[in-house]
Design a protein around this motif. Structure first.
Motif, PDB file in Angstrom:
ATOM      1  N   GLY A 289       0.815  -1.211   0.000  1.00  0.00           N
ATOM      2  CA  GLY A 289       0.000   0.000   0.000  1.00  0.00           C
ATOM      3  C   GLY A 289       0.844   1.253   0.000  1.00  0.00           C
ATOM      4  N   MET A 290       1.920   1.265   0.817  1.00  0.00           N
ATOM      5  CA  MET A 290       2.822   2.422   0.863  1.00  0.00           C
ATOM      6  C   MET A 290       3.476   2.637  -0.502  1.00  0.00           C
ATOM      7  SD  MET A 290       4.631   1.463   4.511  1.00  0.00           S
ATOM      8  CE  MET A 290       6.021   2.549   4.271  1.00  0.00           C
ATOM      9  N   ALA A 291       3.928   1.562  -1.128  1.00  0.00           N
ATOM     10  CA  ALA A 291       4.585   1.669  -2.428  1.00  0.00           C
ATOM     11  C   ALA A 291       3.603   2.154  -3.498  1.00  0.00           C
ATOM     12  CB  ALA A 291       5.184   0.315  -2.818  1.00  0.00           C
ATOM     13  N   ALA A 292       2.394   1.646  -3.448  1.00  0.00           N
ATOM     14  CA  ALA A 292       1.394   2.002  -4.464  1.00  0.00           C
ATOM     15  C   ALA A 292       1.094   3.494  -4.449  1.00  0.00           C
ATOM     16  CB  ALA A 292       0.119   1.195  -4.246  1.00  0.00           C
ATOM     17  N   GLU A 293       1.149   4.110  -3.268  1.00  0.00           N
ATOM     18  CA  GLU A 293       0.893   5.549  -3.179  1.00  0.00           C
ATOM     19  C   GLU A 293       1.949   6.360  -3.927  1.00  0.00           C
ATOM     20  OE1 GLU A 293       0.537   6.646   0.894  1.00  0.00           O
ATOM     21  OE2 GLU A 293      -1.340   5.549   1.203  1.00  0.00           O
ATOM     22  N   SER A 294       3.125   5.748  -4.144  1.00  0.00           N
ATOM     23  CA  SER A 294       4.187   6.402  -4.912  1.00  0.00           C
ATOM     24  C   SER A 294       4.268   5.861  -6.337  1.00  0.00           C
ATOM     25  CB  SER A 294       5.542   6.203  -4.206  1.00  0.00           C
ATOM     26  OG  SER A 294       5.541   6.823  -2.946  1.00  0.00           O
ATOM     27  N   GLY A 295       3.252   5.126  -6.739  1.00  0.00           N
ATOM     28  CA  GLY A 295       3.224   4.598  -8.096  1.00  0.00           C
ATOM     29  C   GLY A 295       4.133   3.409  -8.316  1.00  0.00           C
ATOM     30  N   ILE A 296       4.482   2.719  -7.216  1.00  0.00           N
ATOM     31  CA  ILE A 296       5.392   1.576  -7.307  1.00  0.00           C
ATOM     32  C   ILE A 296       4.616   0.278  -7.225  1.00  0.00           C
ATOM     33  CG2 ILE A 296       7.309   0.356  -6.191  1.00  0.00           C
ATOM     34  CD1 ILE A 296       8.161   3.113  -5.039  1.00  0.00           C
ATOM     35  N   ASP A 297       4.864  -0.605  -8.171  1.00  0.00           N
ATOM     36  CA  ASP A 297       4.331  -1.964  -8.116  1.00  0.00           C
ATOM     37  C   ASP A 297       5.348  -2.807  -7.346  1.00  0.00           C
ATOM     38  OD1 ASP A 297       3.136  -4.395  -8.480  1.00  0.00           O
ATOM     39  OD2 ASP A 297       3.594  -4.545 -10.628  1.00  0.00           O
ATOM     40  N   LEU A 298       5.007  -3.199  -6.121  1.00  0.00           N
ATOM     41  CA  LEU A 298       5.963  -3.894  -5.244  1.00  0.00           C
ATOM     42  C   LEU A 298       5.770  -5.405  -5.344  1.00  0.00           C
ATOM     43  CD1 LEU A 298       8.152  -3.117  -3.106  1.00  0.00           C
ATOM     44  CD2 LEU A 298       6.419  -3.553  -1.362  1.00  0.00           C
ATOM     45  N   GLY A 299       6.803  -6.079  -5.792  1.00  0.00           N
ATOM     46  CA  GLY A 299       6.734  -7.531  -5.908  1.00  0.00           C
ATOM     47  C   GLY A 299       7.410  -8.223  -4.736  1.00  0.00           C
ATOM     48  N   VAL A 300       7.140  -9.509  -4.580  1.00  0.00           N
ATOM     49  CA  VAL A 300       7.744 -10.326  -3.529  1.00  0.00           C
ATOM     50  C   VAL A 300       8.490 -11.484  -4.185  1.00  0.00           C
ATOM     51  CG1 VAL A 300       7.319 -11.844  -1.560  1.00  0.00           C
ATOM     52  CG2 VAL A 300       5.986  -9.739  -1.825  1.00  0.00           C
ATOM     53  N   SER A 301       9.763 -11.632  -3.830  1.00  0.00           N
ATOM     54  CA  SER A 301      10.566 -12.763  -4.318  1.00  0.00           C
ATOM     55  C   SER A 301      11.287 -13.413  -3.148  1.00  0.00           C
ATOM     56  CB  SER A 301      11.600 -12.283  -5.342  1.00  0.00           C
ATOM     57  OG  SER A 301      10.971 -11.784  -6.503  1.00  0.00           O
ATOM     58  N   MET A 302      11.767 -14.606  -3.391  1.00  0.00           N
ATOM     59  CA  MET A 302      12.510 -15.304  -2.340  1.00  0.00           C
ATOM     60  C   MET A 302      13.865 -14.636  -2.110  1.00  0.00           C
ATOM     61  SD  MET A 302      11.902 -19.350  -3.013  1.00  0.00           S
ATOM     62  CE  MET A 302      10.312 -20.018  -3.497  1.00  0.00           C
ATOM     63  N   ILE A 303      14.399 -14.812  -0.904  1.00  0.00           N
ATOM     64  CA  ILE A 303      15.773 -14.413  -0.622  1.00  0.00           C
ATOM     65  C   ILE A 303      16.680 -15.119  -1.639  1.00  0.00           C
ATOM     66  CG2 ILE A 303      17.646 -14.615   1.064  1.00  0.00           C
ATOM     67  CD1 ILE A 303      15.563 -12.612   1.947  1.00  0.00           C
ATOM     68  N   PRO A 304      17.660 -14.410  -2.249  1.00  0.00           N
ATOM     69  CA  PRO A 304      18.521 -15.054  -3.258  1.00  0.00           C
ATOM     70  C   PRO A 304      19.267 -16.270  -2.688  1.00  0.00           C
ATOM     71  CG  PRO A 304      18.818 -12.664  -3.265  1.00  0.00           C
ATOM     72  CD  PRO A 304      17.985 -12.975  -2.055  1.00  0.00           C
ATOM     73  N   THR A 305      19.671 -17.125  -3.567  1.00  0.00           N
ATOM     74  CA  THR A 305      20.472 -18.271  -3.156  1.00  0.00           C
ATOM     75  C   THR A 305      21.942 -17.890  -3.119  1.00  0.00           C
ATOM     76  OG1 THR A 305      20.684 -19.058  -5.432  1.00  0.00           O
ATOM     77  CG2 THR A 305      18.869 -19.948  -4.123  1.00  0.00           C
ATOM     78  N   GLY A 306      22.686 -18.624  -2.293  1.00  0.00           N
ATOM     79  CA  GLY A 306      24.112 -18.373  -2.177  1.00  0.00           C
ATOM     80  C   GLY A 306      24.924 -19.423  -2.888  1.00  0.00           C
ATOM     81  N   GLU A 307      26.059 -19.741  -2.309  1.00  0.00           N
ATOM     82  CA  GLU A 307      26.934 -20.737  -2.904  1.00  0.00           C
ATOM     83  C   GLU A 307      26.225 -22.084  -2.980  1.00  0.00           C
ATOM     84  OE1 GLU A 307      30.172 -20.679  -0.236  1.00  0.00           O
ATOM     85  OE2 GLU A 307      31.005 -18.794  -0.990  1.00  0.00           O
TER      86      GLU A 307
END
Length: 436
Positions: A289-307
Motif C-alpha cells: 500500500g505504501m509503495a502504491a501511493e508512490s506509483g510503485i508496483d511492489l513484488g515479492v521474491s525469495m531471498i537469493p540463493t548463495g553458494e
C-alpha cells in the motif's frame, strides 16, 4: 540440548482437523487438567497482544461476541508494543505476580518463558480436549516445542522475503523478480544505482532475523552451533557475508541503517529509487500500500540463493502462550480462547489482514485466503519459500544475543572496523552469554 528437525509441509496440502471436547486426562507432561466449566457469571481473561494491534483486537471482539458469549468467557485485550517490549513486560509481570492469562510474543522466546516458569505446558490441555495439532503444518514448528511437549500455539507466521520495485525494474530492463542469486546482486544494484544515483537497497539490521536468513542463504551459516553453546558469528561463512555487504556498502549500492533509523528504512519502501529491500512478509500488505501511493508496483521474491544454490530462511512471527497463572478453570478458559484464536477461520482472517502466513493448512481452503492469494501473489511466493525454512535458536538469552550481534555488526559497517578481529571479539561475547 536437542535440536528439532524440520516439520515442513507444502502450502497447498490439506489435512482435516479434529478437535473433540472430552473430560480429564493425564499425560507424560506430569499433570492432569480439567476441561473448562462454564459458570453462571462471566469469567474475565486478560490477553496481552503484540505487533498487530488492530487485527488482534478485532479477533478478540469476534470471540467475545460468539464463542466467548456461548462459554461465558470475556477476553480483555491490551496491546503491549512490539515483541521486545512485550518480553520485558512479561518478565516484569512474572516478578510482580501480575501476568495476563494468555499473551502473544515472538516465536523464539518459548524456551526462555518455559525455563522461567512463565508459560504452561499445553500437552495436558490438548490431551483433555483430544486436540489434534496435525493442521499446524506450515513451516518449521520447532520453536513451539520443548522436548516432545508443545508449549505454544502458532499465531502468525512470517519469513524474510525480498521486496522488488517492479516499476523501476521494468524501466531499467532488470528482472522484475530481482536477482536470483547473491552472485547476481551487485550487477542488479549497480544498474539501478547508475539509473537513479541513489542507494538502490536498504538494510535494516534491527532484530537480526533478516541477517539469519542472509547467513543461512549466502554461506550456509547458523548463528550458533547445534547445542547452542558456541557462536558461529566469526566463522568463515559469516566473515564472507559481512565482507560482501561491506563491499556493496562502500560502493554506495547498499545503505545500512541503524536502529535509530527505523523511519528512514520504512520511508525507503515508497522511494521510487529503491530497487530492493529484505524484510518480513508480515508487512506485505502494508508495504504494498505504501509503495502504491508512490506509483510503485511492489513484488515479492525469495531471498537469493548463495553458494551451491543454498537458501535458508528462519520462520518468525508470533506464538500464543498460556501463562502459568490463575485458577485451573481460568487456565482452561484461556486454553478455550487459544483454540478458537488458532482455528481455521481466525488464522485466515489474521493472514488476509496482514501479510503473515496462515498457521493452519485448512485456512488455505477458505474463500478469504483464496481471494487474498489471488490478489496478492506474494503470499504464494512466501509460502513456497517455507521449503527452505529453518528453526530459530531456542536459547532463552537469544534476544540479548540478537541485540548484541546487530549492534556490533552495524558498527563494523558504519565505522569500517576490521571484520575478522571484530567478529572474533563478538563471538567471545556471545559465547559468554550462552554459557553463563
Amino acid at each position: 540440548m536437542k535440536v528439532w528437525g524440520k516439520r515442513v509441509t507444502p502450502l497447498l496440502a490439506t489435512v482435516a482437523l479434529t478437535a473433540v471436547l472430552a473430560g480429564c486426562a493425564t499425560t507424560e507432561a506430569e499433570s492432569s487438567v480439567a476441561a473448562y466449566e462454564k459458570g453462571d457469571s462471566v469469567l474475565e481473561l486478560n490477553f496481552w497482544t503484540s505487533a498487530v494491534e488492530d487485527v488482534n483486537q478485532n479477533l478478540v471482539d469476534q470471540f467475545n461476541e460468539t464463542k466467548g458469549a456461548e462459554l461465558n468467557i470475556h477476553v480483555n485485550a491490551e496491546y503491549q508494543g512490539d515483541y521486545w517490549e512485550m518480553q520485558q513486560k512479561i518478565n516484569a509481570a512474572a516478578i510482580a505476580g501480575t501476568l495476563p492469562n494468555v499473551f502473544i510474543d515472538e516465536v523464539a522466546m518459548t524456551k526462555g518463558f518455559a525455563d522461567s516458569d512463565i508459560i504452561t505446558n499445553l500437552e495436558p490441555f490438548m490431551e483433555t480436549d483430544k486436540f489434534d495439532t496435525s493442521d499446524f503444518k506450515i513451516g518449521d514448528l520447532g520453536n513451539l516445542y520443548l522436548g516432545e511437549d508443545l508449549y505454544a500455539f502458532p499465531h502468525m507466521r512470517s519469513v524474510p522475503v525480498m521486496y522488488v520495485n517492479k516499476t523501476l525494474a521494468a524501466k531499467e530492463g532488470l528482472d522484475p523478480n530481482g536477482p536470483a542469486t547473491f552472485a547476481e546482486l551487485e550487477a542488479y544494484l549497480q544498474t539501478a544505482y547508475d539509473a537513479t544515483g541513489q542507494p538502490p537497497m536498504y538494510l535494516f539490521n534491527y532484530d537480526f532475523w533478516v541477517m539469519e536468513a542472509l547467513l543461512h542463504s549466502y554461506s550456509d551459516t547458523h548463528v550458533v552451533n547445534e547445542d547452542e553453546t558456541k557462536s558461529n558469528i566469526n566463522s568463515e561463512g559469516a566473515v564472507k557475508l559481512i565482507t560482501f555487504i561491506e563491499d556493496l556498502e562502500s560502493k554506495g549500492l547498499i545503505k545500512v541503517l541503524g536502529v535509530t533509523d527505523k523511519d528512514a528504512y520504512y520511508a525507503s519502501i515508497a522511494n521510487p529509487g529503491t530497487a530492493l529491500i529484505f524484510s518480513s512478509v508480515g508487512g506485505y500488505k502494508t508495504f504494498a500500500g505504501m509503495a502504491a501511493e508512490s506509483g510503485i508496483d511492489l513484488g515479492v521474491s525469495m531471498i537469493p540463493t548463495g553458494e551451491d544454490g543454498k537458501r535458508g530462511v528462519p520462520v518468525g512471527g508470533s506464538n500464543t502462550y498460556l501463562a502459568n497463572t490463575g485458577t485451573d478453570n481460568e487456565k482452561a478458559a484461556a486454553f478455550e480462547f487459544m483454540k478458537w484464536l488458532s482455528d481455521t477461520e481466525q488464522a485466515a482472517y489474521a493472514s488476509a489482514n496482514t501479510g503473515y502466513l496462515p498457521t493452519r493448512l485448512t485456512s488455505l481452503d477458505t474463500e478469504l485466503m483464496k481471494e487474498t492469494i489471488a490478489a496478492f501473489p506474494g503470499y504464494k511466493v512466501a509460502s513456497d519459500e517455507l521449503e527452505f525454512s529453518k528453526m530459530r535458536p531456542m536459547t532463552g538469552t537469544y534476544h540479548e544475543i540478537e541485540d548484541l550481534m546487530g549492534t556490533r555488526i552495524n558498527d563494523i559497517w558504519l565505522e569500517n572496523l576490521p571484520i575478522q578481529e571484530s567478529l572474533d571479539t563478538l563471538a567471545k561475547e556471545v559465547d559468554a552469554i550462552l554459557n553463563r
